[in-house]
Design an enzyme around this catalytic site. Structure first.
Site, mmCIF file in Angstrom:
data_model
loop_
_atom_site.group_PDB
_atom_site.id
_atom_site.type_symbol
_atom_site.label_atom_id
_atom_site.label_comp_id
_atom_site.label_asym_id
_atom_site.label_seq_id
_atom_site.Cartn_x
_atom_site.Cartn_y
_atom_site.Cartn_z
ATOM 1 C CB CYS A 124 6.412 8.296 7.706
ATOM 2 S SG CYS A 124 7.126 7.009 6.669
ATOM 3 C CG HIS A 266 9.115 9.263 10.706
ATOM 4 N ND1 HIS A 266 8.699 7.989 10.988
ATOM 5 C CD2 HIS A 266 9.577 9.231 9.419
ATOM 6 C CE1 HIS A 266 8.886 7.214 9.928
ATOM 7 N NE2 HIS A 266 9.419 7.944 8.957
ATOM 8 C CG ASN A 296 10.916 4.448 8.227
ATOM 9 O OD1 ASN A 296 9.759 4.473 8.653
ATOM 10 N ND2 ASN A 296 11.363 5.291 7.315
HETATM 11 O O1 UT7 Z 1 10.029 7.332 6.352
HETATM 12 C C1 UT7 Z 1 9.915 8.406 5.471
HETATM 13 C C2 UT7 Z 1 10.469 8.123 4.166
HETATM 14 N N1 UT7 Z 1 11.795 7.639 4.154
HETATM 15 C C3 UT7 Z 1 12.847 8.355 4.552
HETATM 16 O O2 UT7 Z 1 12.752 9.395 5.148
HETATM 17 C C4 UT7 Z 1 14.192 7.816 4.177
HETATM 18 C C5 UT7 Z 1 15.060 8.957 3.746
HETATM 19 N N2 UT7 Z 1 16.296 8.559 3.102
HETATM 20 C C6 UT7 Z 1 17.302 7.899 3.711
HETATM 21 O O3 UT7 Z 1 17.200 7.480 4.850
HETATM 22 C C7 UT7 Z 1 18.603 7.746 2.945
HETATM 23 O O4 UT7 Z 1 18.527 8.538 1.788
HETATM 24 C C8 UT7 Z 1 18.935 6.292 2.555
HETATM 25 C C9 UT7 Z 1 19.296 5.488 3.790
HETATM 26 C C10 UT7 Z 1 17.791 5.648 1.817
HETATM 27 C C11 UT7 Z 1 20.164 6.285 1.630
HETATM 28 O O5 UT7 Z 1 21.238 7.006 2.233
HETATM 29 P P1 UT7 Z 1 22.004 8.143 1.445
HETATM 30 O O6 UT7 Z 1 23.069 8.621 2.306
HETATM 31 O O7 UT7 Z 1 20.983 9.144 0.989
HETATM 32 O O8 UT7 Z 1 22.610 7.354 0.250
HETATM 33 P P2 UT7 Z 1 22.454 7.620 -1.319
HETATM 34 O O9 UT7 Z 1 21.103 7.202 -1.786
HETATM 35 O O10 UT7 Z 1 22.923 8.997 -1.647
HETATM 36 O O11 UT7 Z 1 23.502 6.595 -1.883
HETATM 37 C C12 UT7 Z 1 24.909 6.715 -1.585
HETATM 38 C C13 UT7 Z 1 25.610 5.456 -2.058
HETATM 39 C C14 UT7 Z 1 25.231 5.054 -3.476
HETATM 40 O O12 UT7 Z 1 26.367 4.503 -4.100
HETATM 41 P P3 UT7 Z 1 27.278 5.392 -5.084
HETATM 42 O O13 UT7 Z 1 26.366 5.824 -6.205
HETATM 43 O O14 UT7 Z 1 27.776 6.545 -4.257
HETATM 44 O O15 UT7 Z 1 28.340 4.438 -5.507
HETATM 45 C C15 UT7 Z 1 24.212 3.977 -3.293
HETATM 46 O O16 UT7 Z 1 24.133 3.100 -4.371
HETATM 47 O O17 UT7 Z 1 25.217 4.358 -1.231
HETATM 48 C C16 UT7 Z 1 24.757 3.289 -2.056
HETATM 49 N N3 UT7 Z 1 23.744 2.537 -1.308
HETATM 50 C C17 UT7 Z 1 24.072 1.499 -0.535
HETATM 51 N N4 UT7 Z 1 25.241 0.906 -0.256
HETATM 52 C C18 UT7 Z 1 25.234 -0.146 0.578
HETATM 53 C C19 UT7 Z 1 22.419 2.747 -1.245
HETATM 54 N N5 UT7 Z 1 21.848 1.832 -0.436
HETATM 55 C C20 UT7 Z 1 22.850 1.050 0.006
HETATM 56 C C21 UT7 Z 1 22.908 -0.060 0.867
HETATM 57 N N6 UT7 Z 1 24.110 -0.626 1.139
HETATM 58 N N7 UT7 Z 1 21.793 -0.561 1.479
#
Ligand code: UT7
Length: 347
Positions: A124, A266, A296
Site C-alpha cells: 500500500c 492511505h 482499500n
Molecule cells: O492497507 C494496509 C494493510 N491493511 C490494513 O491496514 C488493515 C488494518 N487492519 C484493519 O483495518 C482492522 O484490523 C480490520 C478491519 C481488519 C479488523 O478490525 P479489528 O477492529 O482489528 O478487529 P479484530 O481483528 O480485532 O477482530 C475483532 C472481532 C473478532 O471477533 P471476536 O474474536 O472478538 O469474537 C473478529 O473475529 O471482529 C471479528 N471480525 C468480524 N466480525 C464481523 C473480524 N472481521 C469481521 C467481519 N465481520 N468482517
C-alpha cells in the site's frame, strides 16, 4: 539515455519533480456490504463501523491491473497535456503476470514507445515509493517526465470466503505525471521519509505462489494463494508508523502539523485515518476520504484519493499537503507537496 534541450539547460542540482497531471479510474461494478453478507459471516453495520466502507469496486474477471493502469495513466497524461514520457513506473501488488512486469505493456498500450518501464512492489506504500523513485530519476537528470501509476486488482488475490480481508479491499487505479521543475515550486515533491520492517512481513502475506514454499504449489489449499492478514496487528503498526513518518516529513518541509491543510492518508480503514489525524493534531475536516466508496485499494489508494479530492475541490492551489502510506512489507512512506494551480484531475 533520453537527452532533451530543457534538461541540458537545467542543472541537475536545481531540478526537482513537480506534479503536473492527475488521473484515476475505477471499474464500474460496485459490490455493496449487503452483497458480501450473502456469503460471509459479517454485517453492513460491522463493516461501516469497524472499517468505514459502504461499497467497493470489483474488476470483472477479464480485466487485469494493466487495464486499470492504462485507463488511469491515459487520464493523467491528458491532465498534464502531454503524450510522451521518459519512464513509466507502476506500483502494484497484483501484476498481470509474475513475469514480465506490467509497466512495459502499459507503456506500449499508452503509445509511449520504448521508454523505460518497470513495476514497484511495496504494498500500500507502493505509490509513494514509486513517486520517490521517479523523483530521483528526475533529480538525477535521468528523466524529465515520468508517469507514475498505482493500480490494483485486489479481487485477484482476496479469498472471497475470508471475512477478515474480503470486505476491505477494492480494485482501482490512479496516476500522476511528474516533470522536472524548480525546488520550491508548487507541486514539487518534498523530502520522503520511508522505511520497512521485514521482521513483521508475515502480518500481510500471500503464503504460496512465489519462490518460497514452491514445493506446496500443487497441494496447497486455494486460500493459501490469497492475502492473509493479521488485521489488528497491522492496524496498530499502521498508526504508529504513519504518525512517526508523517511527523518527520512535515518537519522536513518546515511545517508544524497545524500548518497542514490536507492530510492524504492511505485508505486502509477509517479508524486508522482518524487515529493518525488525531495523533498529528490535524482536524477531521482537513482529512479527505474516499474509503466509504472505494475501499482499500492498496497501491492505488493515494493517487485515487488525490484525484477524488482534487476533483471535488477539497484540494486547492496553495494547500500544504501531507501524504502518508503504510502496508505490506511492512513498509511505510510519507512526503509533502504544496498543491499546484492548474492541475485538473481526470476521472
Ligand atoms: O492497507 C494496509 C494493510 N491493511 C490494513 O491496514 C488493515 C488494518 N487492519 C484493519 O483495518 C482492522 O484490523 C480490520 C478491519 C481488519 C479488523 O478490525 P479489528 O477492529 O482489528 O478487529 P479484530 O481483528 O480485532 O477482530 C475483532 C472481532 C473478532 O471477533 P471476536 O474474536 O472478538 O469474537 C473478529 O473475529 O471482529 C471479528 N471480525 C468480524 N466480525 C464481523 C473480524 N472481521 C469481521 C467481519 N465481520 N468482517
Amino acid at each position: 539515455m533520453y537527452q532533451s534541450e530543457d534538461r541540458s539547460k537545467t542543472p541537475a542540482a536545481a531540478t526537482t519533480a513537480v506534479l503536473t497531471g492527475l488521473g484515476a479510474w475505477l471499474p464500474p461494478r460496485e459490490v455493496t456490504n449487503d452483497e458480501l453478507c450473502s456469503h460471509l459471516d459479517t454485517s453492513d453495520t460491522w463493516i461501516r463501523e469497524r472499517i468505514g466502507i459502504a461499497v467497493r469496486r470489483r474488476a470483472d474477471p477479464k480485466t487485469a491491473t494493466g487495464d486499470l493502469a492504462v485507463e488511469a495513466g491515459s487520464r493523467a497524461l491528458r491532465s498534464a497535456g502531454i503524450s510522451s514520457v521518459d519512464a513509466v513506473v507502476l506500483a502494484t501488488t497484483t501484476p498481470d503476470h509474475p513475469c514480465p512486469a506490467t509497466a512495459p505493456d502499459v507503456a506500449a498500450r499508452l503509445g509511449l514507445g520504448n521508454v523505460a518501464a518497470f513495476d514497484i512492489s511495496a504494498g500500500c506504500s507502493g505509490f509513494v515509493y514509486a513517486s520517490t523513485v521517479a523523483a530521483g530519476l528526475i533529480r538525477s537528470g535521468t528523466a524529465t517526465r515520468v508517469l507514475v501509476v498505482g493500480a490494483e486488482t485486489m479481487s485477484a488475490i482476496i479469498d472471497p470466503e475470508d471475512r477478515s480481508t474480503a470486505p476491505i479491499f477494492g480494485d482501482g487505479a490512479g496516476a500522476v505525471v511528474l516533470e522536472a521543475g524548480r525546488p520550491g515550486q508548487a507541486g514539487a515533491l518534498g523530502e520522503v521519509v520511508w522505511g520497512s520492517d521485514g521482521e513483521r512481513g508475515d502480518a500481510i502475506v500471500i503464503p504460496v505462489g512465489g519462490s518460497r514454499n514452491r514445493d506446496s504449489r500443487h497441494s496447497a489449499p486455494k486460500a493459501d494463494f490469497s492475502v492473509r492478514m493479521h488485521g489488528n496487528e497491522v492496524l496498530r503498526h499502521a498508526i504508529r508508523r504513519m504518525v512517526a513518518a508523517a511527523t518527520r516529513a512535515a518537519s522536513a518541509a518546515g511545517w508544524e502539523p497545524a500548518d497542514v491543510d490536507r492530510l492524504i492518508v492511505h485508505q486502509a480503514n477509517a479508524r486508522i485515518s482518524a487515529g493518525v489525524a488525531a495523533a498529528l493534531g490535524i482536524p477531521p475536516e482537513r482529512v479527505p476520504s474516499n474509503i466509504a466508496e472505494v475501499g482499500n485499494t492498496a497501491a492505488a489508494s493515494i493517487p485515487l484519493l488525490l484525484a477524488h479530492a482534487a476533483a471535488r475541490g477539497s484540494l486547492q492551489p496553495g494547500h500544504r499537503v501531507l501524504v502518508v502510506a503504510f502496508g505490506s512489507g511492512l513498509a511505510w512512506a510519507a512526503t509533502t507537496l504544496v498543491w499546484p494551480a492548474g492541475v485538473c484531475a481526470e476521472l
